[in-house]
Design an enzyme around this catalytic site. Structure first.
Site, PDB file in Angstrom:
ATOM      1  CG  HIS A 284      74.926  47.223  31.475  1.00  0.00           C
ATOM      2  ND1 HIS A 284      74.168  46.441  31.369  1.00  0.00           N
ATOM      3  CD2 HIS A 284      74.605  47.766  32.787  1.00  0.00           C
ATOM      4  CE1 HIS A 284      73.366  46.190  32.669  1.00  0.00           C
ATOM      5  NE2 HIS A 284      73.641  47.073  33.437  1.00  0.00           N
ATOM      6  CG  ASP A 361      73.786  51.432  26.955  1.00  0.00           C
ATOM      7  OD1 ASP A 361      72.890  52.329  27.208  1.00  0.00           O
ATOM      8  OD2 ASP A 361      73.717  51.092  27.596  1.00  0.00           O
ATOM      9  CD  GLN A 364      74.086  55.176  34.435  1.00  0.00           C
ATOM     10  OE1 GLN A 364      73.789  55.690  34.544  1.00  0.00           O
ATOM     11  NE2 GLN A 364      73.657  53.525  34.512  1.00  0.00           N
ATOM     12  CE  LYS A 387      70.166  52.549  34.043  1.00  0.00           C
ATOM     13  NZ  LYS A 387      70.556  51.533  35.238  1.00  0.00           N
ATOM     14  CB  CYS A 526      75.704  45.149  34.990  1.00  0.00           C
ATOM     15  SG  CYS A 526      74.179  44.560  36.191  1.00  0.00           S
TER      16      CYS A 526
HETATM   17  N1  PMP Z   1      73.220  49.937  29.605  1.00  0.00           N
HETATM   18  C1  PMP Z   1      73.692  50.853  31.114  1.00  0.00           C
HETATM   19  C2  PMP Z   1      74.889  51.511  31.065  1.00  0.00           C
HETATM   20  C3  PMP Z   1      72.784  50.555  32.481  1.00  0.00           C
HETATM   21  O1  PMP Z   1      73.628  51.543  33.421  1.00  0.00           O
HETATM   22  C4  PMP Z   1      72.076  49.715  32.068  1.00  0.00           C
HETATM   23  C5  PMP Z   1      71.160  49.834  33.882  1.00  0.00           C
HETATM   24  N2  PMP Z   1      72.542  49.852  34.831  1.00  0.00           N
HETATM   25  C6  PMP Z   1      71.690  49.382  30.987  1.00  0.00           C
HETATM   26  C7  PMP Z   1      71.857  49.203  30.615  1.00  0.00           C
HETATM   27  C8  PMP Z   1      70.574  48.839  31.788  1.00  0.00           C
HETATM   28  O2  PMP Z   1      69.415  49.105  31.845  1.00  0.00           O
HETATM   29  P1  PMP Z   1      67.975  48.548  32.445  1.00  0.00           P
HETATM   30  O3  PMP Z   1      67.913  47.444  33.645  1.00  0.00           O
HETATM   31  O4  PMP Z   1      66.510  49.492  32.432  1.00  0.00           O
HETATM   32  O5  PMP Z   1      67.578  47.966  30.973  1.00  0.00           O
END
Ligand code: PMP
Length: 569
Positions: A284, A361, A364, A387, A526
């Site tokens: 991401h 990270d 997910q 999440k 993203c």
């Molecule tokens: N890493 C991953 C794998 C994600 O899926 C996301 C959210 N889509 C993020 C980071 C970013 O998370 P946040 O927007 O809550 O900071």
């Protein structure tokens, strides 16, 4: 046979507050023995600091069967609470337990006075487990009655409740409100943000309505209560991800902020030209751009681990990817586009060999399958509250104690210092060092409630359930002509599937699915480097949460077929 509820009420009424606490301990002493065979993981009730096991046995059969609650704890106060629960529920049928007003009992005993917030959480956990056991019995009993099956054999000792998706779904108010056209929402975008169960919404409301104050500031009653709730959320989260201590848990605003804190506060001050940051093309942007920027700032090189054609990390290339120059490895535990689950433990082993710092990270992964930072030997792990069935605006940065000591704060202000003079400041110890200013207090406590809820429904069971939904969806999508699924086979992925249909723009598809009450995400999610690598501009993504059901998968596939008929010439 223990005391009746009336006897306990009478004793309590005659005692002052201190003697009532003593009496609770005495009740605990008199608790009947708990069979050692029932002291299993699946009978554990989480949410309390002490260990608690709870099960039930049954006398009789069918709808008139009476349940007897069996429970034990290593804490005498909790054993006292168990004795009260046993007296309250003893001999009731499953249906009677489900309608029994246990809160009235707690009110009459004024139990709130005697127990800490953590114990209150534990008590609530026990009540929920009892209701869950009763709920299953009620379902089994009515199914037996409906099928007219012989009821002569008594039901066995009640097993710990199995995962029940409908029961889970019922706990999410937003999923149980019909849309304007009478359809119920089929929410398939938990990868972007998960819905919140009623207990999380109620917890946030409880804080706002009953004892809100700033954290770590006031020593008045609200301040003390808030600190207890705030710090017990930290402890709960530490336990949930297998951290050694609550001091390793830093509250942030979310995954993005956490990753930036690590990149700027830990990596940037120590990386030099010639050092390597190893990451992947499936990250991401939150776990890609900060590393790209640190590389630009320090002269370090950003390197990518290669992927296999089906979208997994290519383990055969690890030998060349990890070198003596690798200083940071930043990798997602689960891709938010491909759904791939990465081999974190193997990556950690490689990091140890070359002395690299492992940043995971977990945005997910943490909400969807069990994580242990200790077992996986992770240096830094980040995830987001929103999440994880919790509130927005809160996230978690786990750092191994030694790494947090090395890391520099990047936000300066109140609470994070131990001393400030005109010329210099001295930082507090972690985690305070990284928690400058007022934290998202209500959200932290709400996240604690979400994690407790996840522990109670069982994260391993959630994972299994989402795996099953993923298999069903994958099989359904495979039958559709000219549909390309990205990422590996179900056994290598979590509950996310992204795909494209030839001749259909993902945005058009999303609009038609929406008309059918089916909510999915479309775009690049993203992950632009990944979409470029796959040579596509966007995709449609389905992502599951604990509340999704097979019926959701079927509703999605039906809507997809209709959209296809409508959009293809
Ligand atoms: N890493 C991953 C794998 C994600 O899926 C996301 C959210 N889509 C993020 C980071 C970013 O998370 P946040 O927007 O809550 O900071």
């Amino acid at each position: 046979m223990g005391l009746s509820l009336e006897e306990i009420f009478e004793e309590f009424a005659d005692l002052d507050r201190e003697d009532q606490s003593k009496y609770l301990l005495e009740l605990g002493d008199g608790l009947p023995d708990f069979p050692s065979a029932l002291r299993t993981d699946s009978n554990r009730v989480y949410g309390c600091q002490s260990q608690v096991w709870l099960s039930a046995d049954v006398a009789g059969s069918g709808e008139t069967a009476r349940l007897r609650i069996l429970a034990d704890s290593d804490s005498n106060i909790v054993r006292g609470l168990i004795a009260i629960l046993q007296s309250a529920y003893d001999g009731l049928t499953a249906a009677e337990i489900l309608t029994f007003d246990i809160q009235a009992v707690f009110r009459q005993l004024n139990l709130q006075q005697h127990i800490s917030p953590q114990r209150r959480n534990g008590l609530r956990g026990m009540v929920e487990r009892i209701q869950s056991i009763a709920g299953r019995h009620a379902v089994i009993a009515s199914a037996l009655a409906a099928e007219n099956v012989s009821q002569s054999a008594p039901l066995p000792i009640c097993p710990a409740p199995r995962f029940d998706a409908l029961h889970v779904r019922r706990q999410f108010p937003v999923l149980n409100r019909p849309l304007g056209d009478g359809l119920f929402p089929v929410y398939l975008d938990s990868g972007a943000s998960a819905q919140k169960p009623a207990c999380v919404i109620a917890k946030e409301r409880e804080v706002e309505e009953q004892y809100y104050a700033n954290a770590h500031r006031g020593t008045y009653q609200f301040g003390v209560r808030i600190d207890e709730e705030f710090e017990s959320a930290r402890q709960l989260i530490a336990d949930f991800i297998g951290a050694q201590s609550a001091h390793e848990i830093v509250f942030t605003a979310g995954t993005t902020v956490g990753l930036n804190m690590i990149a700027s506060g830990w990596a940037a001050p120590r990386l030099q030209p010639g050092d390597e940051i190893l990451t992947t093309v499936m990250e991401h942007h939150a776990n890609f751009v900060p590393w790209q920027q640190v590389a630009i700032r320090t002269g370090a090189q950003l390197k990518l681990m290669p992927l296999t054609p089906d979208g997994r990390l290519d383990a055969t290339a690890f030998d060349t990817a990890f070198t003596e120059r690798t200083k940071v490895v930043a990798v997602t535990a689960m891709s938010n586009m491909l759904g791939t689950i990465n081999p974190i433990r193997e990556i950690a082993r490689r990091c140890r060999r070359v002395g690299a710092c492992l940043v995971v990270d977990g945005a997910q992964s943490v909400p969807h399958f069990p994580t242990s930072v200790a077992a996986d030997d992770i240096d830094f792990l980040v995830f987001s509250g929103h999440k994880t069935y919790g509130p927005t605006g809160v996230g978690v940065l786990y750092g191994r104690r030694s790494r947090l000591e090395e890391m520099e704060p990047v936000i300066f202000g109140g609470h994070m210092i131990s001393e400030v003079t005109i010329d210099r400041s001295v930082w507090s110890s972690p985690p305070a060092k990284f928690e400058a200013g007022t934290m998202p207090i209500v959200q932290v406590i709400g996240l604690g409630a979400a994690i407790r809820w996840l522990q109670q429904i069982g994260l391993a069971a959630v994972h299994q359930h989402e795996e099953e939904l993923t298999r069903q969806l994958y099989a359904g999508l495979r039958e559709i002509p000219d549909l390309q699924i990205f990422g590996p086979a179900p056994e290598h992925r979590g509950g996310i599937i992204s795909f494209r249909m030839a001749g259909i723009h993902p945005e058009d598809l999303a609009a038609i699915l929406d008309v059918h009450g089916v909510f999915t995400r479309h775009g690049h999610h993203c992950t632009m480097p990944l979409h470029n690598y796959l040579n596509i501009s966007g995709s449609t993504r389905v992502s599951f949460g604990a509340y999704n059901t097979s019926e959701d998968v079927q509703a999605f596939l039906r809507a997809l077929h209709k959209a296809r008929q409508q959009l293809l010439p």
